[in-house]
Design an enzyme around this catalytic site. Structure first.
Site, mmCIF file in Angstrom:
data_model
loop_
_atom_site.group_PDB
_atom_site.id
_atom_site.type_symbol
_atom_site.label_atom_id
_atom_site.label_comp_id
_atom_site.label_asym_id
_atom_site.label_seq_id
_atom_site.Cartn_x
_atom_site.Cartn_y
_atom_site.Cartn_z
ATOM 1 N N GLU A 279 0.838 -1.200 0.000
ATOM 2 C CA GLU A 279 0.000 0.000 0.000
ATOM 3 C C GLU A 279 0.877 1.256 0.000
ATOM 4 O O GLU A 279 1.816 1.336 0.786
ATOM 5 C CB GLU A 279 -0.929 -0.002 1.214
ATOM 6 C CG GLU A 279 -1.912 -1.158 1.203
ATOM 7 C CD GLU A 279 -2.835 -1.201 2.414
ATOM 8 O OE1 GLU A 279 -2.686 -0.337 3.317
ATOM 9 O OE2 GLU A 279 -3.694 -2.088 2.467
ATOM 10 N N HIS A 298 -7.756 1.759 1.283
ATOM 11 C CA HIS A 298 -7.639 1.507 2.730
ATOM 12 C C HIS A 298 -8.318 2.640 3.512
ATOM 13 O O HIS A 298 -7.727 3.253 4.403
ATOM 14 C CB HIS A 298 -6.164 1.383 3.152
ATOM 15 C CG HIS A 298 -6.008 0.669 4.465
ATOM 16 N ND1 HIS A 298 -4.882 -0.060 4.786
ATOM 17 C CD2 HIS A 298 -6.821 0.566 5.546
ATOM 18 C CE1 HIS A 298 -5.005 -0.565 6.007
ATOM 19 N NE2 HIS A 298 -6.183 -0.194 6.478
#
Length: 345
Positions: A279, A298
């Site tokens: 990420e 996220h």
């Protein structure tokens, strides 16, 4: 505790290892008990130096790794507060050996994550991204239902089976929402009894049964060595070819390569993902090429209400540590009891 109650009137130091949201109320709470320093470090070495130089008593971190060298840098250190629920970036064993508190904020964003989970479920079942793109591209030229492509055929949630992996604070809220759609709810959680699962609105089953019977499977577990890669090729092969997989917990609980393969081979119908192995996700990641995969950055726990609640809980736990109190949400309570740092309740 007032400012003057600290030795010499000097406030202890709180080091924020990375940048995260703190409401005005949360910052005021922190600043009544300690001096807040934003580290803005890019490496472990930099953080070690910062923690040593300011003699930190509390470290707050959302994602920055808190290792044994970081903990050893300050003799005054008493605890690490995690901004959020997941604490895989903290060396809990090292902290426990040193008698340091490791604290997280369970439940602070549970409603937000549960709602985001169902937003993904509904988007997948109703094919909302595809329908939106169809209209924007000028495909909707007739009011007759026959004018719509077969690819926009949707499925009702009513009567379907939802499988929840992890029936904790978030998972139990997801179960509650599912009952509003008259869904059958199955759950797998090795820490929950059948009686407790029933109280939370789910039928407790083993993981394989859940995967075989569910039309939607959603993950709500913390990342540990036991849960890392728990959904791999063998587990994906158990799922219905019409089933959808949703993950709003941590990316590595799913074997990403296995998921990509399962999607290519149509072993499952679709996926809704808020978390990933890496990420931010690489733009070349094959998951971004599937039109039956919905991705979000996220952000499941990022509602205004959740951010305020999490930041306030972080500040309250930090203040407890600074005041010499045992924090409420200890991750390593059992380890500290075993080593004699705190008494068993």
């Amino acid at each position: 505790m007032s400012r003057s109650s600290f030795k010499g009137g000097k406030l202890p130091t709180i080091v924020c290892a990375d940048r995260f949201y703190m409401s005005d109320e949360a910052m005021r709470t922190l600043e009544t008990a300690g001096k807040v320093i934003w580290a803005d470090c890019e490496s472990e070495r930099e953080l070690v130096e910062k923690v040593r130089n300011v003699n930190a008593k509390v470290i707050i971190s959302e994602y920055f790794k808190i290792t044994e060298p970081v903990m050893s840098a300050s003799p005054a250190l008493r605890g690490i507060v995690v901004w959020g629920v997941g604490y895989e970036h903290v060396d809990v064993d090292a902290a426990s050996v040193k008698g340091l508190y490791v604290v997280n904020t369970p439940g602070s964003n549970a409603e937000s994550v549960a709602e985001h989970t169902f937003a993904l479920i509904l988007s997948l079942s109703r094919k909302l991204p595809q329908a939106d793109a169809f209209v924007r591209k000028g495909g909707w030229v007739s009011r007759e239902e026959a004018g719509l492509p077969h690819e926009l055929m949707t499925r009702d949630l009513w009567g379907k089976t939802l499988g929840i992996i992890g029936l904790g604070t978030v998972g139990s809220r997801v179960a509650r929402i599912a009952h509003g759609f008259d869904m059958r709810v199955l759950a797998f959680d090795s820490h929950v009894s059948a009686e407790l699962a029933k109280e939370r609105g789910a039928e407790l089953v083993d993981l394989d049964e859940l995967l075989r019977e569910s039309d939607f499977v959603t993950l709500h577990v913390v990342l540990t060595e036991k849960t890392r890669g728990m959904i791999g090729t063998s587990k994906l092969n158990l799922m219905k070819p019409t089933a959808c997989l949703i993950n709003t917990s941590r990316g590595p609980v799913i074997d990403e390569k296995a998921l990509i393969k399962a999607l290519k081979e149509k072993k499952i119908a679709a996926a809704g993902l808020d978390v990933f192995d890496k990420e931010p996700i690489d733009l070349g990641n094959p998951l971004l090429k599937f039109d039956n995969v919905i991705v979000t950055p996220h952000c499941a726990g990022n509602s205004e209400e959740a951010l305020r609640a999490t930041s306030l809980m972080v500040s309250e736990e930090a203040v407890r540590i600074l005041h010499g109190q045992i924090p409420k949400n200890l991750v390593n309570r059992a380890q500290l009891v075993k080593r004699g740092y705190i008494r068993r309740d």
